[in-house]
Write a protein that holds these residues in place. Sequence first.
Motif, PDB file in Angstrom:
ATOM      1  N   SER A  80     -58.947 -58.584  17.859  1.00  0.00           N
ATOM      2  CA  SER A  80     -58.259 -57.401  17.342  1.00  0.00           C
ATOM      3  C   SER A  80     -56.809 -57.400  17.813  1.00  0.00           C
ATOM      4  O   SER A  80     -56.531 -57.622  18.998  1.00  0.00           O
ATOM      5  CB  SER A  80     -58.946 -56.115  17.829  1.00  0.00           C
ATOM      6  OG  SER A  80     -60.214 -55.955  17.234  1.00  0.00           O
TER       7      SER A  80
ATOM      8  N   PRO B  70     -51.061 -55.886  13.333  1.00  0.00           N
ATOM      9  CA  PRO B  70     -50.540 -56.842  12.349  1.00  0.00           C
ATOM     10  C   PRO B  70     -49.035 -56.789  12.133  1.00  0.00           C
ATOM     11  O   PRO B  70     -48.474 -57.691  11.518  1.00  0.00           O
ATOM     12  CB  PRO B  70     -51.282 -56.454  11.062  1.00  0.00           C
ATOM     13  CG  PRO B  70     -51.584 -55.003  11.226  1.00  0.00           C
ATOM     14  CD  PRO B  70     -51.852 -54.822  12.694  1.00  0.00           C
TER      15      PRO B  70
ATOM     16  N   GLY C  48     -52.683 -64.255  12.702  1.00  0.00           N
ATOM     17  CA  GLY C  48     -53.827 -63.944  11.858  1.00  0.00           C
ATOM     18  C   GLY C  48     -54.305 -65.140  11.061  1.00  0.00           C
ATOM     19  O   GLY C  48     -55.507 -65.392  10.969  1.00  0.00           O
TER      20      GLY C  48
ATOM     21  N   LEU D 167     -61.001 -61.154  12.092  1.00  0.00           N
ATOM     22  CA  LEU D 167     -59.708 -60.633  12.519  1.00  0.00           C
ATOM     23  C   LEU D 167     -59.650 -59.150  12.180  1.00  0.00           C
ATOM     24  O   LEU D 167     -60.016 -58.745  11.079  1.00  0.00           O
ATOM     25  CB  LEU D 167     -58.591 -61.388  11.805  1.00  0.00           C
ATOM     26  CG  LEU D 167     -57.161 -61.124  12.245  1.00  0.00           C
ATOM     27  CD1 LEU D 167     -56.953 -61.540  13.699  1.00  0.00           C
ATOM     28  CD2 LEU D 167     -56.192 -61.883  11.348  1.00  0.00           C
TER      29      LEU D 167
ATOM     30  N   LEU E  21     -57.404 -55.241  12.728  1.00  0.00           N
ATOM     31  CA  LEU E  21     -56.185 -54.559  13.156  1.00  0.00           C
ATOM     32  C   LEU E  21     -56.566 -53.460  14.144  1.00  0.00           C
ATOM     33  O   LEU E  21     -57.597 -52.798  14.002  1.00  0.00           O
ATOM     34  CB  LEU E  21     -55.421 -53.999  11.966  1.00  0.00           C
ATOM     35  CG  LEU E  21     -56.084 -52.963  11.060  1.00  0.00           C
ATOM     36  CD1 LEU E  21     -55.740 -51.543  11.503  1.00  0.00           C
ATOM     37  CD2 LEU E  21     -55.655 -53.159   9.622  1.00  0.00           C
TER      38      LEU E  21
ATOM     39  N   THR F  38     -52.265 -50.052  16.524  1.00  0.00           N
ATOM     40  CA  THR F  38     -51.193 -50.424  15.612  1.00  0.00           C
ATOM     41  C   THR F  38     -50.373 -49.231  15.146  1.00  0.00           C
ATOM     42  O   THR F  38     -50.912 -48.144  14.944  1.00  0.00           O
ATOM     43  CB  THR F  38     -51.783 -51.157  14.392  1.00  0.00           C
ATOM     44  OG1 THR F  38     -50.759 -51.395  13.431  1.00  0.00           O
ATOM     45  CG2 THR F  38     -52.892 -50.363  13.721  1.00  0.00           C
TER      46      THR F  38
ATOM     47  N   GLY G  31     -51.121 -57.711   6.409  1.00  0.00           N
ATOM     48  CA  GLY G  31     -52.116 -58.195   7.356  1.00  0.00           C
ATOM     49  C   GLY G  31     -53.444 -58.476   6.689  1.00  0.00           C
ATOM     50  O   GLY G  31     -54.068 -59.515   6.927  1.00  0.00           O
TER      51      GLY G  31
ATOM     52  N   TYR H  90     -56.660 -59.780   8.243  1.00  0.00           N
ATOM     53  CA  TYR H  90     -57.006 -58.561   8.975  1.00  0.00           C
ATOM     54  C   TYR H  90     -57.885 -57.674   8.081  1.00  0.00           C
ATOM     55  O   TYR H  90     -57.417 -56.682   7.506  1.00  0.00           O
ATOM     56  CB  TYR H  90     -55.745 -57.807   9.381  1.00  0.00           C
ATOM     57  CG  TYR H  90     -54.902 -58.461  10.456  1.00  0.00           C
ATOM     58  CD1 TYR H  90     -55.006 -58.078  11.788  1.00  0.00           C
ATOM     59  CD2 TYR H  90     -53.981 -59.455  10.128  1.00  0.00           C
ATOM     60  CE1 TYR H  90     -54.216 -58.661  12.770  1.00  0.00           C
ATOM     61  CE2 TYR H  90     -53.186 -60.051  11.102  1.00  0.00           C
ATOM     62  CZ  TYR H  90     -53.301 -59.652  12.413  1.00  0.00           C
ATOM     63  OH  TYR H  90     -52.517 -60.229  13.389  1.00  0.00           O
TER      64      TYR H  90
END
Length: 395
Positions: A172, A175, A184, A194, A196, A199, A209, A214
Amino acid sequence: MSSLLIYNGKLIGASGILENAYLYARDGVIYDIGVDKPTDIDEDIVLIDAEGLYISPGFIDMHVHGGGGHDFMDGTVAAFLGVAETHVRYGTTALSPTTLTSTTEALFQTLDAYKAAKEINTKGAQFVGVHLEGPYFALSQKGAQDPKYIRHPDPEEYEKILAYSDDIVRWSAAPELPGAIEFGRYVKSKGKILALAHTDAVYEEVQAGFDNGYTLATHFYSAMSGITRRNAYRYAGAVEAGYLIDEMDIEIIADGIHVPSPLLRLVFKIKGANRIALITDAMRAAGMPEGESILGAKQEGTKVIVEDGVAKLLDRSAFAGSVATADRLVRTMIQEGYVSLFDSVKMMTSTPARIMGLDSKGYLAIGMDADIVLFDDDIRVAVTIIAGEVRYQAH
């Protein structure tokens, strides 16, 4: 392995609930499901009369840090086993040990402990791979993560980490950071999930992302941007992006505190059971009395206070992790999210199984792993079974 027959229960299947049902397992795998109790029973068989309880797929917690006084960042085999044995009491049959931001040395110690613990974990919830949470986060959304370890993605570092251990299944990160898209792509190329997290991204950054791997939102709403203003203009944040991107999966800490009732109802209304995974995000105080505790490693971690069913920083300025267990998540979704038992269980079983690629787990059907939990109408766990073997039974 001996055979197992559970009967006289309400079986939660892939498409509905089967009354007066039985489940027969052999060699750790579901062999048969039906109605009423079979008459041709093997002599060498473990019999469990469900007495009207629900027969459910085992709960899968894809984001958990600790429990029972232990944290995975303690970096010891004893800690890993202690967490697994704590959560199995609450119906968790599979879990993904999750790290915190730290030094690379501390991370490697934790990965080493995981490798050793998974070989001897015969009493607790099964380990299904490590989730790295951080250290590539937005400092403005650090939450309870230690800011001194937060940094931007470094190819030399993350390539070294992924080369160090095959047990990593998910990472985690934020992005929008410099280098996060390249990071990523690399993580995705290695076949890892993957996500996010932590953020401050706006919609366009989340979409970029998502296009580069993501595909999951870590603890949705927590440490995550919403609508923001920049120079008088409004921008949709990561929360809105999670709603707008239909194919994005999300996980929520459904304790009723991190995500309160109105938001539980909203997130379910928009995303639905097939895109939501319930997670505990539990820290070491899960399954323990309230009071002082430590978030992260026992020696270097952050002192916190557990009260009102949640961990908080000592100044009460932010939550410092959940103390939820899987049964509480399902119960809360029913009582405060106004979601059916069937869909609440789905978000704790088949949806996380699908996200994590656990093809033989997540629902009850012939040929699937015999990971099973028995509970009552209040989601109080009576029995937890992993691979056809009873690992917890309430007295």
